[in-house]
Write a protein that holds these residues in place. Structure first.
Motif, PDB file in Angstrom:
ATOM      1  N   TYR A  80       0.898  -1.161   0.000  1.00  0.00           N
ATOM      2  CA  TYR A  80       0.000   0.000   0.000  1.00  0.00           C
ATOM      3  C   TYR A  80       0.932   1.204   0.000  1.00  0.00           C
ATOM      4  O   TYR A  80       1.530   1.509   1.046  1.00  0.00           O
ATOM      5  CB  TYR A  80      -0.863   0.041   1.263  1.00  0.00           C
ATOM      6  CG  TYR A  80      -1.967  -0.989   1.324  1.00  0.00           C
ATOM      7  CD1 TYR A  80      -2.983  -1.009   0.378  1.00  0.00           C
ATOM      8  CD2 TYR A  80      -2.006  -1.921   2.348  1.00  0.00           C
ATOM      9  CE1 TYR A  80      -4.004  -1.943   0.446  1.00  0.00           C
ATOM     10  CE2 TYR A  80      -3.034  -2.857   2.427  1.00  0.00           C
ATOM     11  CZ  TYR A  80      -4.021  -2.860   1.465  1.00  0.00           C
ATOM     12  OH  TYR A  80      -5.034  -3.781   1.542  1.00  0.00           O
TER      13      TYR A  80
ATOM     14  N   VAL B 233       3.056  -4.735   2.654  1.00  0.00           N
ATOM     15  CA  VAL B 233       2.122  -5.363   3.597  1.00  0.00           C
ATOM     16  C   VAL B 233       2.090  -6.892   3.481  1.00  0.00           C
ATOM     17  O   VAL B 233       1.850  -7.581   4.475  1.00  0.00           O
ATOM     18  CB  VAL B 233       0.728  -4.705   3.496  1.00  0.00           C
ATOM     19  CG1 VAL B 233       0.110  -4.912   2.149  1.00  0.00           C
ATOM     20  CG2 VAL B 233      -0.184  -5.186   4.570  1.00  0.00           C
TER      21      VAL B 233
ATOM     22  N   SER C  19      -1.910  -7.048  15.311  1.00  0.00           N
ATOM     23  CA  SER C  19      -2.663  -6.098  14.496  1.00  0.00           C
ATOM     24  C   SER C  19      -1.735  -5.457  13.459  1.00  0.00           C
ATOM     25  O   SER C  19      -0.603  -5.088  13.779  1.00  0.00           O
ATOM     26  CB  SER C  19      -3.231  -5.026  15.436  1.00  0.00           C
ATOM     27  OG  SER C  19      -4.009  -4.150  14.703  1.00  0.00           O
ATOM     28  N   GLY C  20      -2.205  -5.388  12.240  1.00  0.00           N
ATOM     29  CA  GLY C  20      -1.419  -4.748  11.179  1.00  0.00           C
ATOM     30  C   GLY C  20      -0.417  -5.669  10.521  1.00  0.00           C
ATOM     31  O   GLY C  20       0.375  -5.238   9.678  1.00  0.00           O
ATOM     32  N   SER C  21      -0.443  -6.969  10.863  1.00  0.00           N
ATOM     33  CA  SER C  21       0.568  -7.869  10.292  1.00  0.00           C
ATOM     34  C   SER C  21       0.226  -8.327   8.875  1.00  0.00           C
ATOM     35  O   SER C  21       1.044  -8.967   8.219  1.00  0.00           O
ATOM     36  CB  SER C  21       0.793  -9.073  11.212  1.00  0.00           C
ATOM     37  OG  SER C  21      -0.413  -9.742  11.471  1.00  0.00           O
ATOM     38  N   GLY C  22      -0.992  -8.024   8.397  1.00  0.00           N
ATOM     39  CA  GLY C  22      -1.338  -8.339   7.005  1.00  0.00           C
ATOM     40  C   GLY C  22      -2.343  -9.462   6.845  1.00  0.00           C
ATOM     41  O   GLY C  22      -2.601  -9.915   5.726  1.00  0.00           O
ATOM     42  N   LYS C  23      -2.966  -9.884   7.953  1.00  0.00           N
ATOM     43  CA  LYS C  23      -3.874 -11.040   7.894  1.00  0.00           C
ATOM     44  C   LYS C  23      -5.106 -10.753   7.024  1.00  0.00           C
ATOM     45  O   LYS C  23      -5.476 -11.566   6.174  1.00  0.00           O
ATOM     46  CB  LYS C  23      -4.311 -11.444   9.319  1.00  0.00           C
ATOM     47  CG  LYS C  23      -3.159 -11.668  10.269  1.00  0.00           C
ATOM     48  CD  LYS C  23      -3.611 -12.011  11.677  1.00  0.00           C
ATOM     49  CE  LYS C  23      -4.453 -10.960  12.377  1.00  0.00           C
ATOM     50  NZ  LYS C  23      -3.748  -9.705  12.711  1.00  0.00           N
ATOM     51  N   SER C  24      -5.723  -9.594   7.247  1.00  0.00           N
ATOM     52  CA  SER C  24      -6.914  -9.240   6.445  1.00  0.00           C
ATOM     53  C   SER C  24      -6.542  -9.062   4.985  1.00  0.00           C
ATOM     54  O   SER C  24      -7.290  -9.485   4.096  1.00  0.00           O
ATOM     55  CB  SER C  24      -7.527  -7.922   6.922  1.00  0.00           C
ATOM     56  OG  SER C  24      -8.169  -8.116   8.119  1.00  0.00           O
ATOM     57  N   THR C  25      -5.420  -8.442   4.747  1.00  0.00           N
ATOM     58  CA  THR C  25      -4.989  -8.222   3.360  1.00  0.00           C
ATOM     59  C   THR C  25      -4.787  -9.564   2.663  1.00  0.00           C
ATOM     60  O   THR C  25      -5.150  -9.730   1.495  1.00  0.00           O
ATOM     61  CB  THR C  25      -3.687  -7.388   3.329  1.00  0.00           C
ATOM     62  OG1 THR C  25      -3.891  -6.208   4.113  1.00  0.00           O
ATOM     63  CG2 THR C  25      -3.313  -7.005   1.908  1.00  0.00           C
TER      64      THR C  25
HETATM   65  N1  LIG Z   1      -6.609   0.058   2.029  1.00  0.00           N
HETATM   66  C1  LIG Z   1      -5.472   0.297   2.681  1.00  0.00           C
HETATM   67  N2  LIG Z   1      -4.688   1.348   2.364  1.00  0.00           N
HETATM   68  C2  LIG Z   1      -3.533   1.585   3.016  1.00  0.00           C
HETATM   69  N3  LIG Z   1      -3.054   0.802   4.022  1.00  0.00           N
HETATM   70  C3  LIG Z   1      -3.789  -0.241   4.386  1.00  0.00           C
HETATM   71  C4  LIG Z   1      -5.036  -0.560   3.744  1.00  0.00           C
HETATM   72  N4  LIG Z   1      -5.547  -1.680   4.327  1.00  0.00           N
HETATM   73  C5  LIG Z   1      -4.665  -2.041   5.284  1.00  0.00           C
HETATM   74  N5  LIG Z   1      -3.621  -1.194   5.327  1.00  0.00           N
HETATM   75  C6  LIG Z   1      -2.440  -1.285   6.209  1.00  0.00           C
HETATM   76  O1  LIG Z   1      -1.812  -2.527   5.900  1.00  0.00           O
HETATM   77  C7  LIG Z   1      -1.305  -3.128   7.098  1.00  0.00           C
HETATM   78  C8  LIG Z   1      -1.894  -4.519   7.227  1.00  0.00           C
HETATM   79  O2  LIG Z   1      -3.291  -4.411   7.470  1.00  0.00           O
HETATM   80  P1  LIG Z   1      -4.215  -5.677   7.674  1.00  0.00           P
HETATM   81  O3  LIG Z   1      -5.598  -5.148   7.924  1.00  0.00           O
HETATM   82  O4  LIG Z   1      -4.027  -6.637   6.588  1.00  0.00           O
HETATM   83  O5  LIG Z   1      -3.610  -6.293   9.013  1.00  0.00           O
HETATM   84  P2  LIG Z   1      -4.254  -7.293  10.037  1.00  0.00           P
HETATM   85  O6  LIG Z   1      -3.156  -8.197  10.440  1.00  0.00           O
HETATM   86  O7  LIG Z   1      -5.473  -7.893   9.472  1.00  0.00           O
HETATM   87  O8  LIG Z   1      -4.635  -6.345  11.258  1.00  0.00           O
HETATM   88  P3  LIG Z   1      -5.858  -6.432  12.320  1.00  0.00           P
HETATM   89  O9  LIG Z   1      -5.574  -7.609  13.198  1.00  0.00           O
HETATM   90  O10 LIG Z   1      -5.744  -5.129  13.061  1.00  0.00           O
HETATM   91  O11 LIG Z   1      -7.121  -6.559  11.523  1.00  0.00           O
HETATM   92  C9  LIG Z   1      -1.686  -2.188   8.242  1.00  0.00           C
HETATM   93  O12 LIG Z   1      -0.555  -1.384   8.519  1.00  0.00           O
HETATM   94  C10 LIG Z   1      -2.814  -1.375   7.682  1.00  0.00           C
HETATM   95  O13 LIG Z   1      -2.850  -0.090   8.269  1.00  0.00           O
END
Ligand SMILES: Nc1ncnc2c1ncn2[C@@H]1O[C@H](COP(=O)(O)OP(=O)(O)OP(=O)(O)O)[C@@H](O)[C@H]1O
Length: 251
Positions: free
Chosen positions: A20, A25, A45-51
Motif C-alpha cells: 500500500y 504489507v 494487528s497490522g501484520s497483514g492477515k486481512s490483506t
Molecule cells: N486500504 C489500505 N490502504 C492503506 N493501508 C492499508 C489498507 N488496508 C490495510 N492497510 C495497512 O496494511 C497493514 C496490514 O493491514 P491488515 O488489515 O491486513 O492487518 P491485520 O493483520 O489484518 O490487522 P488487524 O488484526 O488489526 O485486523 C496495516 O498497517 C494497515 O494499516
C-alpha cells in the motif's frame, strides 16, 4: 522463473507481494492449503492477515506472485470475477448482511444472480443451510431483528450457499458480544469436522486448538511460523510468536 501451483493444494499462494504505497504489507507469501485442511492465521494487528484474505478473494490486487484456487490462477483472463469469487466463501468481522432484504433473501441472492438457480431451488437450499446453522426460524425476518451471533451464522449460510471450495473467515467473532462467540465458533468447528477447507483469521485460540490442522503466525507482512497447533502453542519457535502468545494470555 515460472511459478507453479503445488498440485495437491486447493489454495496456493506463491511469492505473493503487496504494497500500500510505501508499506510492504505482504512479503513474499508462500502458503499452500490442501483440500479439507483448516488453517488458522494469527498475528499482531497490522501484520497483514486481512490483506491476505482479501487478496485470496480478489478484493485486493497483488503486485507480484500467483494465487490459485483449485488450479485456477487469479486473476484469470476472461472470467467474471463473480464466478471466481463463488469458489471462495468469505465471512467478515462485521455482519454486512443486506439490511433491506430478509434473511432468506440474503442467502438466495447469490445463487439466483450468480449461479442462475431458480427461486424454488434456491429457497429450498437456503432453508436447509439456515437450519444447519441453527437460524431456520429467522428466515422471514430482517437482519436488524437478529442478534449479532445469529447474523454471523446467516453470513456463514450465505457464503455456503454459493458452494464454495474454500471458506475464508476474517475475525468472524471479534465484533460479537462474548456470549455469542461460541454459537458462531460451534458452527465453524462443525464445518471443519465436515471437511470444509478453511482459512480462519482469529484471536480465538480455543478454536485453533480444537479445529486447526495448522497455525500460521504472521508478523510484519511475513509468515513467520507454520506449524501444527500442538507444536505452535507448546513450543513457538520465534520470539515474536512467544511475545504474541504471552500478550494474548495476559488479556
Ligand atoms: N486500504 C489500505 N490502504 C492503506 N493501508 C492499508 C489498507 N488496508 C490495510 N492497510 C495497512 O496494511 C497493514 C496490514 O493491514 P491488515 O488489515 O491486513 O492487518 P491485520 O493483520 O489484518 O490487522 P488487524 O488484526 O488489526 O485486523 C496495516 O498497517 C494497515 O494499516
Amino acid at each position: 522463473m515460472t511459478i507453479q501451483a503445488s498440485s495437491d493444494a486447493l489454495v496456493s499462494l506463491n511469492g505473493v507481494n503487496k504494497h500500500y504505497g510505501q508499506l510492504h504489507v505482504l512479503k513474499d507469501i508462500n502458503l499452500q492449503v490442501k483440500k479439507g485442511e483448516v488453517v488458522v492465521v494469527i498475528g499482531p494487528s497490522g501484520s497483514g492477515k486481512s490483506t491476505l484474505c482479501r487478496a485470496i478473494n480478489r478484493l485486493e490486487t497483488i503486485d507480484t506472485g500467483v494465487i490459485s484456487i483449485d488450479g485456477r490462477k487469479l486473476p484469470e483472463e476472461g472470467k467474471e470475477l463473480a464466478t471466481l469469487r463463488a469458489d471462495v466463501g468469505m465471512v467478515f468481522q462485521s455482519f454486512n448482511l443486506f439490511a433491506h432484504k430478509t434473511i432468506l433473501e440474503n442467502v438466495t441472492l447469490g445463487p439466483i444472480k450468480v449461479k442462475k438457480l431458480d427461486k424454488a431451488t434456491a429457497d429450498k437450499d437456503a432453508m436447509a443451510l439456515l437450519e444447519r446453522v441453527g437460524v431456520g426460524q429467522q428466515a422471514p425476518k430482517m437482519p436488524a431483528q437478529l442478534s449479532g451471533g445469529q447474523q454471523q451464522r446467516v453470513a456463514i449460510a450465505r457464503a455456503l450457499a454459493m458452494k464454495p471450495k474454500v471458506m475464508l473467515f476474517d475475525e468472524p467473532t471479534s465484533a460479537l458480544d462474548p456470549e455469542m462467540i461460541n454459537e458462531v465458533l460451534d458452527v465453524m468447528v462443525q464445518l471443519a469436522r465436515e471437511g470444509m477447507t478453511m482459512i480462519v483469521v482469529t484471536h480465538e485460540m480455543g478454536f485453533a486448538r480444537k479445529a486447526a490442522d495448522r497455525v500460521v503466525f504472521m508478523a510484519d507482512g511475513q509468515i513467520v511460523e507454520d506449524a501444527k497447533p500442538e507444536e505452535f502453542f507448546t513450543n513457538p519457535q520465534s520470539n515474536r510468536a512467544k511475545d504474541f502468545l504471552s500478550k494474548l494470555l495476559t488479556h
